[in-house]
Design an enzyme around this catalytic site. Structure first.
Site, PDB file in Angstrom:
ATOM      1  N   GLY A 175      40.315  51.820  41.183  1.00  0.00           N
ATOM      2  CA  GLY A 175      41.070  51.536  39.853  1.00  0.00           C
ATOM      3  C   GLY A 175      40.536  50.469  38.893  1.00  0.00           C
ATOM      4  N   GLY A 254      37.614  58.172  45.422  1.00  0.00           N
ATOM      5  CA  GLY A 254      37.056  59.369  46.308  1.00  0.00           C
ATOM      6  C   GLY A 254      35.632  59.759  46.111  1.00  0.00           C
ATOM      7  N   ASP A 309      45.586  43.741  43.426  1.00  0.00           N
ATOM      8  CA  ASP A 309      46.777  43.527  44.233  1.00  0.00           C
ATOM      9  C   ASP A 309      46.417  42.088  45.186  1.00  0.00           C
ATOM     10  OD1 ASP A 309      48.052  45.449  43.004  1.00  0.00           O
ATOM     11  OD2 ASP A 309      47.787  46.781  44.867  1.00  0.00           O
ATOM     12  N   ARG A 354      51.032  47.603  45.835  1.00  0.00           N
ATOM     13  CA  ARG A 354      51.064  48.822  46.584  1.00  0.00           C
ATOM     14  C   ARG A 354      51.760  48.412  47.941  1.00  0.00           C
ATOM     15  NH1 ARG A 354      49.429  54.082  46.255  1.00  0.00           N
ATOM     16  NH2 ARG A 354      48.170  53.661  44.497  1.00  0.00           N
TER      17      ARG A 354
END
Length: 578
Positions: A175, A254, A309, A354
């Protein structure tokens, strides 16, 4: 305790395991080394001179019996017949692989920085030595062992690549995060300005600039390795990309196929790979290194950890985190303005996080707004909910009761919510399946919308109390902004450290600050566990003291819950019972 030198990812232990022990700061009192060689090699090294005494006398206990068992590798600066120095202070070096571990005849060359370039001309100590290490833990007790150390990042006196033979490759995966463009820019500039690399060619695309210096960049994450979709960069092309958000390169999740990727690296003649990404991406980088080692290729693989994060272990923090916290404060401030302007205002601000609630916790702490007047003290009281801290809604001590109490006292409240908080409650309530994205991460449900509906139902229908609820989700706005000044500097240091390490022949490593000093860290160390908020440590206690919120652990009855990875009992006062 034996001096231990540990290497992650290197599966061929050497029969001769030399290492140069680090030299600590000298003091008036010095201690001698217990022995200059291990018992297994004492006969072969008895004629060698004993190293100088350099350790301050201390009383250390041995490391725990369940301490990691690592493979050992030789130090690049020591002759192969060198022996271990056995020390009595529990020093452990967790080393990173080097190209000469599987290419022992690889020649070395003087570092171009020896010529005292324009950038390093005034530096007193240009090069990092093999004895320079960084301690993982700097808060110790008097009788504790020195513990784990990592190699300090920085330029070495010898390099294992000729500048005119380097072909570098940069790839960004996962991301978006503030600072990616800065890392890309500084990788390009460091290679060119410090090491004089000017023969790095693009692959099957026309160069965008006539500059002598070009770097092949793979577009689209790992998938770019097995496509022809590449972009050739020059120092001029990347000159101002740090002023933009997102990534100058395309990214994806991925698509990792190790053998295809290494085939492509080999076919294109790439010999330095710089991989920017989170824990999943770094795991992929480790697989690439292992395949490169298996094939005996002179390819250095360097990882630059990326996660907004801040959930990567070992390092102090990840790049983009400071920018995210700073921008998150704007959303929290906007929520305060909204709820203070209406009666019974309830604001919910959903932030990234997350599995780790660092952004929510730090943004809540940073947005304290206290006004003190004559006999009047007005305090903005927030509530912060994170994935690591369980909470419940109904009953005594629950979230509903807390919000209702704050509304009666202050007339408004703002709840800062990490996106991963309360996912089990949401999934159970709406019977959702545990789907995953291309990176293998669990797809999160919108806990902000779910909690908004729960509040409306509780207050409007149950309590007959009208509330004005404002839900703010600034997630994609925060991800897309350029990095701030602090992160720009941090990204520069990360890029420089990665380039210095790759040129020095290190591979299969990631870079980052450990106790404010940049180090080379085995990739497996930053991917084995996730960095999470520790509920038993002081930072979370500071937040609870700042917001004056309860723990939200169910205090109606005896129960068990997981805190910091451990199952603990909770008594009827809401306090953990060990």
């Amino acid at each position: 305790m034996d001096l231990k030198v540990c290497c992650f990812g290197y599966s061929k232990p050497s029969t001769s395991l030399p290492v140069s022990p680090p030299t600590p700061i000298r003091s008036k009192s010095q201690a001698s080394i217990l022995s200059s060689s291990s018992s297994s090699s004492s006969s072969s090294s008895s004629s060698s001179a004993s190293p100088k005494s350099f350790f301050k006398p201390r009383s250390f206990r041995s490391l725990p019996s369940n301490w990691r068992s690592f493979n050992s590798i030789k130090s690049q600066s020591q002759p192969q017949n060198s022996s271990f120095h056995i020390l009595n202070d529990g020093f452990v070096l967790e080393d990173v692989p080097h190209l000469t571990n599987f290419l022992p005849d690889l020649p070395s060359y003087p570092n171009p920085l020896q010529k005292k370039t324009q950038s390093y001309g005034l530096v007193k100590k240009t090069f990092v030595t093999t004895e320079d290490v960084v301690a993982e833990n700097i808060v110790v007790q008097k009788d504790s062992p020195r513990g784990v150390h990592f190699r300090r990042a920085g330029p070495r006196e010898k390099v294992y690549f000729k500048s005119d033979e380097v072909r570098a490759c940069i790839v960004a995966c996962g991301g978006l995060c503030p600072g990616i463009n800065t890392v890309i820019r500084e990788l390009v500039c460091a290679l060119n300005y410090m090491y004089g690399v000017d023969d790095i060619l693009g692959i099957e695309v026309t160069s965008l600039d006539c500059n002598l210096f070009t770097i092949t960049v793979l577009q689209g994450g790992y998938k770019g390795f097995y496509s022809k979709n590449t972009l050739t960069l020059t120092t001029k092309v990347v000159n101002d990309i740090h002023k933009r958000g997102g990534t100058f390169l395309k990214t994806s999740r991925g698509g990792h196929d190790t053998k295809k990727i290494v085939d492509n690296i080999q076919d294109r003649g790439i010999n330095q790979v710089y991989i920017i990404g989170g824990d999943g991406t770094q795991k992929g980088a480790a697989l690439i290194y292992k395949e490169v080692e298996k094939r005996g290729l002179q390819v250095a693989v360097a990882g630059i950890p990326k996660t907004i994060d801040n959930d990567i272990a070992v390092i102090d923090k990840s790049f983009g985190f400071d920018t995210a916290v700073e921008e998150a404060q704007r959303a929290i401030h906007a929520a305060h303005v909204e709820v203070e302007s209406v009666e019974n205002g309830v604001g919910i601000v959903k932030l990234m996080g997350r599995y780790s609630g660092f952004i929510a916790m730090y943004a809540t702490l940073a947005s304290r707004d206290v006004l003190v007047g004559y006999l009047i003290r007005v305090v903005h009281l927030d509530c912060c909910l994170i994935p690591e801290s369980p909470f419940y809604l109904e009953g005594k001590g629950g979230l509903f009761q807390f919000v209702e109490q704050r509304l009666k006292e202050n007339g408004h409240i703002v709840i800062v919510l990490a996106e991963g908080a309360g996912q089990d409650y949401v999934a159970k309530d709406i019977h959702a399946a545990g789907d995953k994205d291309a990176s293998g991460n669990k797809l999160l449900l919108d806990v902000g919308l779910w909690l908004s509906e729960k509040f409306k139902a509780y207050f409007t229908k149950g309590q007959k109390m009208e509330i004005n609820l404002k839900y703010i989700d600034p997630t994609y706005m925060i991800r897309a902004i350029p990095s701030n000044a602090s992160d720009n500097i941090y990204c520069t240091l990360l890029a420089h450290s990665a380039v210095h390490g790759a040129m020095a022949g290190y591979t299969g490593f990631t870079v980052g600050p450990v106790n404010s000093k940049h180090a080379y860290i085995p990739i497996s160390r930053v991917t084995e566990v996730q960095n999470t908020v520790k509920l038993r440590e002081r930072m979370w206690a500071r937040l609870l003291a700042s917001t004056n919120q309860p723990s939200f652990l169910d205090c109606n009855e005896e129960q068990e819950t997981v805190v910091d990875g451990m199952t603990v009992g909770v008594n009827n006062n809401g306090c953990s019972a060990m």
